[in-house]
Design an enzyme around this catalytic site. Structure first.
Site, PDB file in Angstrom:
ATOM      1  N   GLU A  34       5.068-145.868 -75.810  1.00  0.00           N
ATOM      2  CA  GLU A  34       6.276-145.411 -76.513  1.00  0.00           C
ATOM      3  C   GLU A  34       7.053-146.600 -77.083  1.00  0.00           C
ATOM      4  O   GLU A  34       7.628-146.519 -78.172  1.00  0.00           O
ATOM      5  CB  GLU A  34       7.173-144.624 -75.547  1.00  0.00           C
ATOM      6  CG  GLU A  34       6.637-143.242 -75.211  1.00  0.00           C
ATOM      7  CD  GLU A  34       6.789-142.286 -76.375  1.00  0.00           C
ATOM      8  OE1 GLU A  34       5.763-142.059 -77.062  1.00  0.00           O
ATOM      9  OE2 GLU A  34       7.903-141.796 -76.614  1.00  0.00           O
TER      10      GLU A  34
ATOM     11  N   GLY B 299       8.496-134.242 -84.757  1.00  0.00           N
ATOM     12  CA  GLY B 299       9.788-134.603 -85.366  1.00  0.00           C
ATOM     13  C   GLY B 299      10.867-133.562 -85.147  1.00  0.00           C
ATOM     14  O   GLY B 299      11.844-133.484 -85.883  1.00  0.00           O
ATOM     15  N   ALA B 300      10.695-132.734 -84.124  1.00  0.00           N
ATOM     16  CA  ALA B 300      11.678-131.677 -83.873  1.00  0.00           C
ATOM     17  C   ALA B 300      12.490-131.972 -82.618  1.00  0.00           C
ATOM     18  O   ALA B 300      13.179-131.110 -82.091  1.00  0.00           O
ATOM     19  CB  ALA B 300      10.968-130.333 -83.739  1.00  0.00           C
ATOM     20  N   GLY B 301      12.386-133.227 -82.133  1.00  0.00           N
ATOM     21  CA  GLY B 301      13.163-133.604 -80.951  1.00  0.00           C
ATOM     22  C   GLY B 301      12.601-133.019 -79.669  1.00  0.00           C
ATOM     23  O   GLY B 301      13.313-132.876 -78.678  1.00  0.00           O
ATOM     24  N   LEU B 302      11.326-132.654 -79.684  1.00  0.00           N
ATOM     25  CA  LEU B 302      10.731-132.021 -78.505  1.00  0.00           C
ATOM     26  C   LEU B 302       9.776-132.950 -77.764  1.00  0.00           C
ATOM     27  O   LEU B 302       8.942-132.504 -76.978  1.00  0.00           O
ATOM     28  CB  LEU B 302      10.021-130.727 -78.916  1.00  0.00           C
ATOM     29  CG  LEU B 302      10.949-129.662 -79.524  1.00  0.00           C
ATOM     30  CD1 LEU B 302      10.145-128.461 -79.998  1.00  0.00           C
ATOM     31  CD2 LEU B 302      12.011-129.215 -78.522  1.00  0.00           C
ATOM     32  N   GLY B 303       9.887-134.243 -78.028  1.00  0.00           N
ATOM     33  CA  GLY B 303       9.116-135.215 -77.266  1.00  0.00           C
ATOM     34  C   GLY B 303       7.618-135.142 -77.504  1.00  0.00           C
ATOM     35  O   GLY B 303       6.833-135.429 -76.584  1.00  0.00           O
ATOM     36  N   SER B 304       7.205-134.783 -78.711  1.00  0.00           N
ATOM     37  CA  SER B 304       5.760-134.664 -78.972  1.00  0.00           C
ATOM     38  C   SER B 304       5.082-136.023 -78.830  1.00  0.00           C
ATOM     39  O   SER B 304       3.955-136.117 -78.319  1.00  0.00           O
ATOM     40  CB  SER B 304       5.504-134.072 -80.361  1.00  0.00           C
ATOM     41  OG  SER B 304       5.969-134.944 -81.363  1.00  0.00           O
ATOM     42  N   SER B 305       5.757-137.075 -79.223  1.00  0.00           N
ATOM     43  CA  SER B 305       5.182-138.408 -79.116  1.00  0.00           C
ATOM     44  C   SER B 305       4.945-138.798 -77.654  1.00  0.00           C
ATOM     45  O   SER B 305       3.860-139.242 -77.280  1.00  0.00           O
ATOM     46  CB  SER B 305       6.117-139.416 -79.803  1.00  0.00           C
ATOM     47  OG  SER B 305       5.806-140.725 -79.409  1.00  0.00           O
TER      48      SER B 305
ATOM     49  N   ASP C 146      11.870-139.300 -72.385  1.00  0.00           N
ATOM     50  CA  ASP C 146      10.817-138.387 -72.849  1.00  0.00           C
ATOM     51  C   ASP C 146       9.533-138.565 -72.052  1.00  0.00           C
ATOM     52  O   ASP C 146       8.933-137.584 -71.595  1.00  0.00           O
ATOM     53  CB  ASP C 146      10.529-138.623 -74.345  1.00  0.00           C
ATOM     54  CG  ASP C 146      11.641-138.102 -75.235  1.00  0.00           C
ATOM     55  OD1 ASP C 146      12.756-137.857 -74.717  1.00  0.00           O
ATOM     56  OD2 ASP C 146      11.401-137.945 -76.449  1.00  0.00           O
TER      57      ASP C 146
END
Lengths: 404, 404
Positions: free
Chosen positions: B195, B146-152, B206
């Protein structure tokens, strides 16, 4: 009746100016907005029985006297100010001015003495009433010098006002006169001449604001316009005391604009729109709450754009951070890179909060002034309680502000 | 030969992504640039002799098993992914997925399990080689969620890669294969489907970055392009750990744009020019020094513009101040209002300085990662030293990075 057969002693004040929006972008033909600053120069003028002309300027360490007979006054050819730039003065006048100034180096001392002498000689030559006695003129300024707060114009306007009263060109209660507009115009015209002597090619904004007060929008080479509906606002002015070179900062922005035209040009356009939005916000005469909301938004936007141009400074960011913790919005004013920051204060902000913020700022080594923007311009009052030159030198800012 | 008759154990990695330039302005049809982040998800896949399918996701606290016979697999009608959006799935498939997921609340646990099951079912149905044995799949991510770093997307790409290898759709050394482009495209296509199941309408940026690595410029509704000449750069990533709502931040910018169109629009144009200048800077293949000078200028400019839009945060300004004291330039990345900040590190910056800055940042309570941008995308290696699921769970970031 002679020129000095006037009210014995008068106190004159002229405000400084602060750029609200548009610094730096103004260099690229964008609109800027400046307003009068509650920090002022105060001038004490007293007629004397002898022939001594005394100039006392404690802020720049000047205490000089001349005798009336030293002056060329009516004997020199004075340039017609309407057709000839003041710096392009006849050799005789120039050499007499240099002789009387007695300061060779180009210091702020020399500038202040020169402006005084230039105004005195010009007015004496044009005046119907010759000067028959000496006088003491003492100016004290609460404006930091070289901080972009118009201290020079404030001084020029105060001196022009005092000398015009001395020569009976305007009454001492000129602000209350039916011809106040003409009187103010006269003050502004003379002050502008002095500014031209000192700075070569000033925009005229600083002296107009010190003369008329209020706020003006301006654009390079296009003159300036009074902001309709402008109202005086509470302001916190913080001086970082970080020295900087305005020229270097302006050059730095020029370099960025050259390297990144497609990035920087829109930023300058945005700054232009900020200044214009400020003008509109006052013109709309919306409620104060909405006005302050908008002004605070504009303050944040303009500061961030200036920071993007590279003209902020860690000290300025610290001021922004400290004031932001108390919900206040701050922007740099003037050239940046240090210098001063302005924080608008809403009417409902309690004094305790301001005091606390000021303490924090002072704790960081900054000078901090609670003042206003957009107040009155030049003014004069007749002194009646036996005030002296020394009284002015010792009076507090509060005391002096109460006279106006 | 069956699908699980593969290399016994493999380690897969897929990078996160970081927005370099253009966050927020991208909402208004402006160009943005994102790049792969050296922080990655690592996936351990091991074939089993039994019929158990085990999914272990320590980061979201998932440890689930299924038996092979529980699966609908080839028995359900799977939507044709080319003509039908994955979220628009047949009722039977949907109910079987819900049944198998066994998590009703819409949590990150559910999302992760759902994405895995969706990919597994889809691939099994399309695969030529049926699944005859169970397997253990364990994913560990170094990307804050949830930090905008594309973890998903990093997770989806890692799972898609592993399952494609499991089903022998791609070789485990696919990056070295002559058909690596086709293999990567397959990974990307599957990951994008996952996604879509998770996020409805993702841009696809992403997963493309997690798959291909490097850097991409993109514009809403216009797809994306690979940055020519992009090179991997040293990066300091700092996580403020300040939670924020991306939706609220995006709405705030929208509000500002509505209230101050003539001020905000040029700022968005400027941000667009920043992203385009970044693309040009790499394309020009100028010397690294000049490139870094320009990137640092762009970082400062873009951050200040974002701050002007109101999406910075005191924590982000603190990071900027701390890094600036060491001559480093920092900008927020992603939605702002907290979240993460990126600092490019020049090649000649000594490790001692970075260590010192990281200590200062950690002292303020921030998480701080020394990593890179623009490195490789998805990759896989065959494990040969008896590594286990628990080995992955305990391995350090350094250890895992050495495999790729």
């Amino acid at each position: 009746m002679t020129a000095t057969d006037m009210n014995e002693r008068i106190l004159v004040s002229a405000p400084g100016k602060v750029i609200l929006f548009g610094e730096h972008s103004v260099v690229y033909q964008k609109t800027a907005v400046a307003a009068s600053l509650g920090l002022k120069s105060y001038l004490f003028l007293e007629r004397r029985q002898d022939n001594i002309i005394e100039l006392v300027l404690p802020d720049v360490n000047v205490d000089k006297t001349w005798e009336l007979h030293q002056f060329p006054l009516r004997s020199v050819d004075f340039p017609d100010s309407d057709t000839r730039h003041p710096t392009d003065m006849p050799t005789e006048l120039k050499s007499r001015l240099d002789e009387l100034t007695e300061i060779e180096q180009d210091t702020s001392q020399r500038q202040a003495v020169l402006a005084f002498l230039y105004l005195l000689i010009m007015m004496e030559q044009k005046s119907a009433t010759p000067l028959t006695h000496g006088f003491t003129l003492c100016v004290r300024s609460f404006l930091p010098v070289g901080a972009g707060l118009g201290s020079s114009a404030s001084y020029s306007v105060a001196v022009a006002t005092a000398l015009l009263i001395l020569f009976k060109e305007i009454p001492s209660d000129f602000t209350k006169s039916a011809q106040s507009e003409q009187h103010l115009e006269k003050i502004n015209t003379y002050a502008f001449k002095a500014e031209q002597v000192l700075h070569g090619n000033p925009s005229g904004v600083d002296n107009a604001i010190a003369t008329y007060g209020g706020a003006k929008s301006f654009m390079r080479g296009q003159g300036f316009a009074t902001l309709e509906g402008f109202q005086s606002l509470r302001l916190l002015l913080t001086n970082t005391k970080v020295p900087r070179s305005t020229n270097a900062l302006v050059a730095g922005v020029g370099e960025k604009r050259k390297n990144y035209p497609l990035i920087i040009e829109p930023m300058l356009d945005s700054m232009n729109a900020i200044a214009l939005h400020c003008c509109d916000a006052f013109k709309k005469s919306q409620d104060k709450e909405t006005l302050m909301d908008e002004l605070e938004d504009l303050v944040s936007l303009n500061h961030c754009l200036l920071e993007g141009l590279g003209v902020s400074h860690p000290s300025l960011e610290k001021i922004r951070m400290i004031t932001a913790e108390s919900g206040l919005k701050t922007k740099l004013t003037g050239a940046g890179g240090g210098g001063c920051a302005v924080t608008f204060i809403r009417d409902d902000v309690p004094q305790t909060l301001i005091d606390q913020v000021m303490l924090q700022l002072q704790g960081e080594g900054f000078d901090c002034y609670e003042t206003s923007v957009g107040g009155a311009g030049s003014g004069a009052v007749t002194l009646t309680k036996g005030e002296t030159k020394n009284w002015l030198l010792q009076a507090s800012r509060d005391t002096l502000e109460h006279y106006f």
